[in-house]
Write a protein that holds these residues in place. Structure first.
Motif, short mmCIF file in Angstrom:
data_model
loop_
_atom_site.label_atom_id
_atom_site.label_comp_id
_atom_site.label_asym_id
_atom_site.label_seq_id
_atom_site.Cartn_x
_atom_site.Cartn_y
_atom_site.Cartn_z
N VAL A 30 0.82 -1.33 0.15
CA VAL A 30 0.07 0.11 0.08
C VAL A 30 0.79 1.24 0.04
O VAL A 30 0.77 2.29 -0.66
N LEU A 31 1.97 1.41 0.97
CA LEU A 31 2.91 2.62 0.81
C LEU A 31 3.26 2.57 -0.34
O LEU A 31 3.76 3.85 -1.04
N ILE A 32 3.94 1.74 -1.10
CA ILE A 32 4.64 1.69 -2.53
C ILE A 32 3.68 2.22 -3.55
O ILE A 32 3.95 3.01 -4.32
N GLN A 33 2.17 1.71 -3.42
CA GLN A 33 1.45 2.36 -4.28
C GLN A 33 1.02 3.77 -4.11
O GLN A 33 0.86 4.37 -5.02
N GLU A 34 0.87 4.12 -2.96
CA GLU A 34 0.70 5.62 -2.78
C GLU A 34 2.10 6.40 -3.23
O GLU A 34 1.77 7.36 -3.82
N GLU A 35 3.36 6.00 -2.95
CA GLU A 35 4.34 6.48 -3.45
C GLU A 35 4.46 6.55 -5.04
O GLU A 35 4.88 7.59 -5.79
N VAL A 36 4.00 5.74 -5.71
CA VAL A 36 4.02 5.59 -7.31
C VAL A 36 2.83 6.73 -7.74
O VAL A 36 3.17 7.61 -8.57
N GLU A 37 1.53 6.62 -7.16
CA GLU A 37 0.74 7.76 -7.63
C GLU A 37 1.19 9.10 -7.27
O GLU A 37 0.95 9.92 -8.15
N ARG A 38 1.92 9.29 -6.18
CA ARG A 38 2.48 10.69 -5.79
C ARG A 38 3.76 10.98 -6.92
O ARG A 38 3.60 12.16 -7.72
N ILE A 39 4.26 10.12 -7.37
CA ILE A 39 5.38 10.37 -8.49
C ILE A 39 4.70 10.63 -9.58
O ILE A 39 5.31 11.57 -10.45
N GLU A 40 4.07 9.87 -10.12
CA GLU A 40 2.99 10.04 -11.21
C GLU A 40 2.70 11.24 -11.27
O GLU A 40 2.44 12.12 -12.54
N ARG A 41 1.79 11.79 -10.34
CA ARG A 41 1.29 13.09 -10.28
C ARG A 41 2.22 14.26 -10.41
O ARG A 41 2.01 15.16 -11.32
N GLU A 42 3.37 14.20 -9.92
CA GLU A 42 4.54 15.35 -9.91
C GLU A 42 4.94 15.07 -11.38
O GLU A 42 5.26 16.31 -11.80
N ALA A 43 5.16 13.99 -11.79
CA ALA A 43 5.35 13.97 -13.34
C ALA A 43 4.72 14.55 -14.40
O ALA A 43 5.05 15.16 -15.23
N LEU A 44 3.41 14.21 -13.94
CA LEU A 44 2.46 14.79 -15.11
C LEU A 44 2.37 16.55 -14.78
O LEU A 44 2.41 16.99 -15.90
N ILE A 45 2.65 16.96 -13.66
CA ILE A 45 2.59 18.13 -13.57
C ILE A 45 3.88 18.85 -14.25
O ILE A 45 3.79 19.79 -14.72
N ASP A 46 5.05 18.30 -14.18
CA ASP A 46 6.22 18.80 -14.53
C ASP A 46 6.21 18.46 -16.20
O ASP A 46 6.64 19.76 -16.95
N PHE A 47 5.51 17.69 -16.71
CA PHE A 47 5.34 17.44 -18.14
C PHE A 47 4.58 18.60 -18.83
O PHE A 47 4.92 19.04 -19.69
N ALA A 48 3.35 18.82 -17.91
CA ALA A 48 2.51 19.79 -18.36
C ALA A 48 3.10 21.23 -18.45
O ALA A 48 2.95 22.05 -19.40
N LEU A 49 3.89 21.52 -17.46
CA LEU A 49 4.59 22.88 -17.49
C LEU A 49 5.51 22.91 -18.46
O LEU A 49 5.84 24.08 -18.94
N ALA A 50 6.26 21.69 -18.61
CA ALA A 50 7.50 21.86 -19.67
C ALA A 50 6.78 21.94 -20.76
O ALA A 50 7.45 22.73 -21.87
N THR A 51 5.67 21.42 -21.41
CA THR A 51 5.26 21.60 -22.73
C THR A 51 4.01 22.56 -22.77
O THR A 51 3.49 22.81 -23.87
N ARG A 52 3.96 23.30 -21.65
CA ARG A 52 2.82 24.46 -21.65
C ARG A 52 1.48 23.86 -21.85
O ARG A 52 0.59 24.46 -22.87
N ASN A 53 1.27 22.75 -21.51
CA ASN A 53 -0.02 22.12 -21.57
C ASN A 53 -0.96 22.65 -20.63
O ASN A 53 -1.16 21.90 -19.43
N GLU A 54 -1.74 23.63 -20.98
CA GLU A 54 -2.78 23.90 -19.88
C GLU A 54 -3.80 23.27 -19.46
O GLU A 54 -4.21 23.13 -18.34
N GLU A 55 -4.20 22.33 -20.27
CA GLU A 55 -5.34 21.15 -20.22
C GLU A 55 -4.74 20.30 -19.23
O GLU A 55 -5.76 19.98 -18.31
N LEU A 56 -3.80 19.79 -19.46
CA LEU A 56 -3.34 18.65 -18.78
C LEU A 56 -3.10 19.26 -17.27
O LEU A 56 -3.26 18.45 -16.10
N PHE A 57 -2.49 20.19 -17.15
CA PHE A 57 -2.25 20.93 -15.90
C PHE A 57 -3.49 21.06 -15.01
O PHE A 57 -3.48 20.75 -13.90
#
Length: 125
Positions: free
Chosen positions: A63-90
């Motif tokens: 359960v702890l590993i799954q929560e950490e994976v979800e947190r890292i995935e969310r942060e990666a999506l935010i970083d990608f949206a900011l890097a590509t200036r994808n406002e909808e994804l952000f």
């Protein structure tokens, strides 16, 4: 209910028993006493001790590993949206988090008359 011998991680020390938070342990017994707040007895090999703990102080490693994976995935999506200036994804990532928070915190709306009626009923009892 967790099974005997299951590997768990100690995530909190709610009753300040000097339990080693962050360490691995194994469930060695259930505490079935109804008058006791502790649910499990956990063996911590590194401390070479047994600890009685409530269910809120321990968590299964998966359960702890799954929560950490979800947190890292969310942060990666935010970083990608900011890097590509994808406002909808952000906005979709950020709104998903806000919707989860709103669902958890919605209080029940009670009119003033109903509130007074409930208080009077409790006072009568």
């Amino acid at each position: 209910m967790l099974s005997l011998g299951q590997k768990v991680v100690i995530v909190a020390d709610r009753f300040e028993q000097n339990i080693p938070v962050g360490e691995y342990g194994y469930i060695i017994a259930y505490d079935r006493n109804a008058d006791n707040v502790f649910d499990y007895v956990v063996r911590v090999p590194r401390a070479n001790r047994n600890f009685a703990v409530p269910y809120t102080d321990i968590e299964v490693e998966e359960v702890l590993i799954q929560e950490e994976v979800e947190r890292i995935e969310r942060e990666a999506l935010i970083d990608f949206a900011l890097a590509t200036r994808n406002e909808e994804l952000f906005k979709s990532v950020m709104n998903r988090d806000q919707e989860e928070e709103v669902e958890e915190v919605e209080p029940e709306v009670v009119s003033a008359e109903d509130f007074i009626r409930q208080v009077n009923l409790k006072a009568w009892i």
